[in-house]
Design a protein around this motif. Structure first.
Motif, PDB file in Angstrom:
ATOM      1  N   GLN A   6       0.830  -1.202   0.000  1.00  0.00           N
ATOM      2  CA  GLN A   6       0.000   0.000   0.000  1.00  0.00           C
ATOM      3  C   GLN A   6       0.866   1.254   0.000  1.00  0.00           C
ATOM      4  OE1 GLN A   6      -2.504  -0.111   3.458  1.00  0.00           O
ATOM      5  NE2 GLN A   6      -0.931   0.589   4.844  1.00  0.00           N
ATOM      6  N   GLU A  39     -12.103   4.741  -0.762  1.00  0.00           N
ATOM      7  CA  GLU A  39     -12.812   3.525  -0.377  1.00  0.00           C
ATOM      8  C   GLU A  39     -13.227   2.704  -1.598  1.00  0.00           C
ATOM      9  OE1 GLU A  39     -15.932   4.895   2.238  1.00  0.00           O
ATOM     10  OE2 GLU A  39     -14.541   5.024   3.946  1.00  0.00           O
ATOM     11  N   SER A  40     -13.494   3.377  -2.730  1.00  0.00           N
ATOM     12  CA  SER A  40     -13.910   2.649  -3.935  1.00  0.00           C
ATOM     13  C   SER A  40     -12.793   1.764  -4.486  1.00  0.00           C
ATOM     14  CB  SER A  40     -14.406   3.620  -5.003  1.00  0.00           C
ATOM     15  OG  SER A  40     -13.331   4.297  -5.629  1.00  0.00           O
ATOM     16  N   VAL A  41     -11.544   2.058  -4.124  1.00  0.00           N
ATOM     17  CA  VAL A  41     -10.416   1.227  -4.572  1.00  0.00           C
ATOM     18  C   VAL A  41      -9.796   0.454  -3.410  1.00  0.00           C
ATOM     19  CG1 VAL A  41      -9.896   2.691  -6.568  1.00  0.00           C
ATOM     20  CG2 VAL A  41      -8.727   3.122  -4.388  1.00  0.00           C
ATOM     21  N   GLY A  42     -10.523   0.396  -2.287  1.00  0.00           N
ATOM     22  CA  GLY A  42     -10.046  -0.357  -1.130  1.00  0.00           C
ATOM     23  C   GLY A  42      -9.134   0.423  -0.213  1.00  0.00           C
ATOM     24  N   GLN A  44      -8.271   3.992   2.417  1.00  0.00           N
ATOM     25  CA  GLN A  44      -8.830   4.596   3.628  1.00  0.00           C
ATOM     26  C   GLN A  44      -8.353   6.030   3.765  1.00  0.00           C
ATOM     27  OE1 GLN A  44      -7.081   2.041   6.579  1.00  0.00           O
ATOM     28  NE2 GLN A  44      -8.883   0.731   6.671  1.00  0.00           N
ATOM     29  N   PRO A  61      -4.205   0.958  -1.658  1.00  0.00           N
ATOM     30  CA  PRO A  61      -3.583  -0.302  -2.031  1.00  0.00           C
ATOM     31  C   PRO A  61      -2.891  -0.173  -3.389  1.00  0.00           C
ATOM     32  CG  PRO A  61      -5.970  -0.449  -2.250  1.00  0.00           C
ATOM     33  CD  PRO A  61      -5.654   0.879  -1.660  1.00  0.00           C
TER      34      PRO A  61
END
Length: 64
Positions: A6, A39-42, A44, A61
């Motif tokens: 990440q 959030e749409s790509v995992g 935060q 990520p």
């Protein structure tokens, strides 16, 4: 910096701060949009703010 699959980004200032829970605060709508995109790509977004400054911590990520 990147680590453990990440990308970690931290932005900080020493301004007056704001209430991160308040929707529609100056800049608040933009932060909501950033959080939704992360959030749409995992990812935060963590917001820490108060008198003396604000810190935004973003975690994204990395692709394979």
């Amino acid at each position: 910096h990147a680590g453990a699959g990440q990308l970690n980004i931290t932005l900080a200032d020493n301004g007056v701060g704001f209430d991160p829970a308040a929707r529609g605060a100056a800049g608040g709508v933009g932060l909501v949009g950033i959080r939704e995109r992360l959030e749409s790509v995992g990812g935060q977004l963590h917001i820490h703010s108060g008198p003396g400054g604000t810190t935004l911590e973003m975690r994204v990520p990395l692709g394979d």
